[in-house]
Design a protein around this motif. Structure first.
Motif, PDB file in Angstrom:
ATOM      1  N   GLN A 187      -5.060  -8.239   4.144  1.00 11.94           N
ATOM      2  CA  GLN A 187      -4.196  -8.684   5.239  1.00 11.94           C
ATOM      3  C   GLN A 187      -4.776  -8.314   6.610  1.00 11.94           C
ATOM      4  N   GLY A 188      -5.979  -7.788   6.633  1.00 14.63           N
ATOM      5  CA  GLY A 188      -6.563  -7.333   7.901  1.00 14.63           C
ATOM      6  C   GLY A 188      -5.857  -6.108   8.440  1.00 14.63           C
ATOM      7  N   ARG A 189      -5.252  -5.321   7.543  1.00  8.95           N
ATOM      8  CA  ARG A 189      -4.481  -4.147   7.952  1.00  8.95           C
ATOM      9  C   ARG A 189      -5.091  -2.841   7.458  1.00  8.95           C
ATOM     10  N   ALA A 190      -6.360  -2.882   7.008  1.00  7.95           N
ATOM     11  CA  ALA A 190      -7.017  -1.679   6.503  1.00  7.95           C
ATOM     12  C   ALA A 190      -8.494  -1.695   6.858  1.00  7.95           C
ATOM     13  N   ILE A 191      -9.055  -0.499   6.974  1.00 12.68           N
ATOM     14  CA  ILE A 191     -10.466  -0.359   7.321  1.00 12.68           C
ATOM     15  C   ILE A 191     -10.993   0.932   6.706  1.00 12.68           C
ATOM     16  N   ASP A 192     -12.254   0.901   6.288  1.00 10.06           N
ATOM     17  CA  ASP A 192     -12.917   2.094   5.768  1.00 10.06           C
ATOM     18  C   ASP A 192     -14.024   2.459   6.751  1.00 10.06           C
ATOM     19  N   ILE A 193     -14.013   3.712   7.216  1.00 11.03           N
ATOM     20  CA  ILE A 193     -14.912   4.110   8.303  1.00 11.03           C
ATOM     21  C   ILE A 193     -15.594   5.449   8.052  1.00 11.03           C
ATOM     22  N   ARG A 194     -16.643   5.669   8.819  1.00 16.74           N
ATOM     23  CA  ARG A 194     -17.271   6.981   8.973  1.00 16.74           C
ATOM     24  C   ARG A 194     -17.833   7.003  10.383  1.00 16.74           C
ATOM     25  N   VAL A 195     -18.236   8.160  10.847  1.00 21.80           N
ATOM     26  CA  VAL A 195     -18.865   8.299  12.162  1.00 21.80           C
ATOM     27  C   VAL A 195     -20.122   9.135  11.968  1.00 21.80           C
ATOM     28  N   LYS A 217      -4.623  -3.633  -6.215  1.00 24.51           N
ATOM     29  CA  LYS A 217      -4.407  -5.069  -6.438  1.00 24.51           C
ATOM     30  C   LYS A 217      -3.836  -5.728  -5.188  1.00 24.51           C
ATOM     31  N   HIS A 218      -3.003  -4.981  -4.458  1.00 24.68           N
ATOM     32  CA  HIS A 218      -2.363  -5.516  -3.253  1.00 24.68           C
ATOM     33  C   HIS A 218      -2.930  -4.836  -2.000  1.00 24.68           C
ATOM     34  N   SER A 219      -4.226  -4.659  -1.973  1.00 20.45           N
ATOM     35  CA  SER A 219      -4.884  -3.941  -0.878  1.00 20.45           C
ATOM     36  C   SER A 219      -4.548  -4.536   0.489  1.00 20.45           C
ATOM     37  N   LEU A 220      -4.287  -3.650   1.442  1.00 18.68           N
ATOM     38  CA  LEU A 220      -4.030  -4.099   2.815  1.00 18.68           C
ATOM     39  C   LEU A 220      -5.291  -4.624   3.495  1.00 18.68           C
ATOM     40  N   HIS A 221      -6.454  -4.393   2.889  1.00 18.92           N
ATOM     41  CA  HIS A 221      -7.689  -5.005   3.397  1.00 18.92           C
ATOM     42  C   HIS A 221      -7.552  -6.531   3.400  1.00 18.92           C
ATOM     43  N   MET A 250      -2.222  12.400  12.971  1.00 14.78           N
ATOM     44  CA  MET A 250      -1.574  11.294  13.669  1.00 14.78           C
ATOM     45  C   MET A 250      -0.362  10.765  12.906  1.00 14.78           C
ATOM     46  N   ALA A 251      -0.391  10.924  11.573  1.00 13.25           N
ATOM     47  CA  ALA A 251       0.740  10.523  10.711  1.00 13.25           C
ATOM     48  C   ALA A 251       1.135   9.065  10.885  1.00 13.25           C
ATOM     49  N   ARG A 252       0.133   8.186  10.914  1.00 14.03           N
ATOM     50  CA  ARG A 252       0.395   6.741  11.031  1.00 14.03           C
ATOM     51  C   ARG A 252      -0.368   6.006   9.941  1.00 14.03           C
ATOM     52  N   ARG A 304       2.894   2.230   5.310  1.00 16.65           N
ATOM     53  CA  ARG A 304       3.695   3.447   5.516  1.00 16.65           C
ATOM     54  C   ARG A 304       2.772   4.664   5.477  1.00 16.65           C
ATOM     55  N   PHE A 305       3.202   5.743   6.094  1.00 15.68           N
ATOM     56  CA  PHE A 305       2.374   6.951   6.102  1.00 15.68           C
ATOM     57  C   PHE A 305       2.319   7.557   4.703  1.00 15.68           C
TER      58      PHE A 305
END
Length: 198
Positions: free
Chosen positions: A151-159, A145-149, A174-176, A194-195
């Protein structure tokens, strides 16, 4: 396992002596082992290294937009480059653009170095407007409900051609911020909260 491939994270005290807590030491051994199990040679982490420039490459899987640019140079973030990144990571469902947290970009840059990634990050989801997040939340219990997406603070990725387990393991190393693992959908979630892991 060849420990020479996995440099342990450390920091210096006031005298410049290397300090590493027992907990941090053990955690890094565990995550280093996870990376080794993933089957990739990990690039040497450049802890304490401040590059003169930082470059990232993206490809959005929903829009087809591609971007490769330097977003940080000579000690400062480049406003025009950040604007281009904000646009590429827009809410593709509504067209809404929002500033992306530069800490998140730095997280991606450090992940790129750690894994020696040369291909672009494939973007599954960047910024999400509150309306998009609410719609996705109604369709899936996995959306916060309060997704950081939002706020521009989250991303979903693959390579491309990289197991998402390896990306997850490196991000945990990396623990970040938050690290979410979605093997069924073939992506990893990263955020600047938070981690924590899930």
């Amino acid at each position: 396992m060849n420990m020479n491939k996995h440099k342990l994270l450390s920091f210096s005290d006031e005298k410049g002596e290397i300090v590493l807590s027992k907990r941090k030491f053990l955690k890094n051994i565990v995550y280093g082992s996870l990376l080794a199990i993933g089957g990739s040679t990990v690039a040497e982490a450049r802890i304490g290294h401040f590059p003169s420039h930082k470059t990232l490459s993206f490809e959005h899987i929903h829009t087809g937009d591609r971007l490769r640019l330097t977003y940080f140079e000579q000690g400062r973030y480049l406003r025009d480059a950040l604007a281009e990144i904000n646009y590429l990571l827009r809410d593709f469902r509504t067209g809404s653009v929002h500033p992306i947290d530069t800490d998140l970009l730095d997280q991606l840059y450090d992940l790129k170095l750690l894994l020696g990634i040369r291909r672009p990050f494939h973007i599954v989801s960047g910024y999400r407007s509150p309306s998009t997040n609410a719609k996705l939340r109604r369709a899936s219990r996995g959306v916060s409900k309060h997704s950081l997406h939002m706020q521009g603070r989250a991303i979903d990725i693959r390579v491309e051609r990289m197991d998402v387990r390896l990306i997850r393991n490196a991000a945990i190393h990396m623990a970040r911020g938050g690290v979410g693992y979605y093997p069924g959908s073939d992506f990893v979630h990263l955020d600047t909260g938070r981690f924590r892991t899930w």
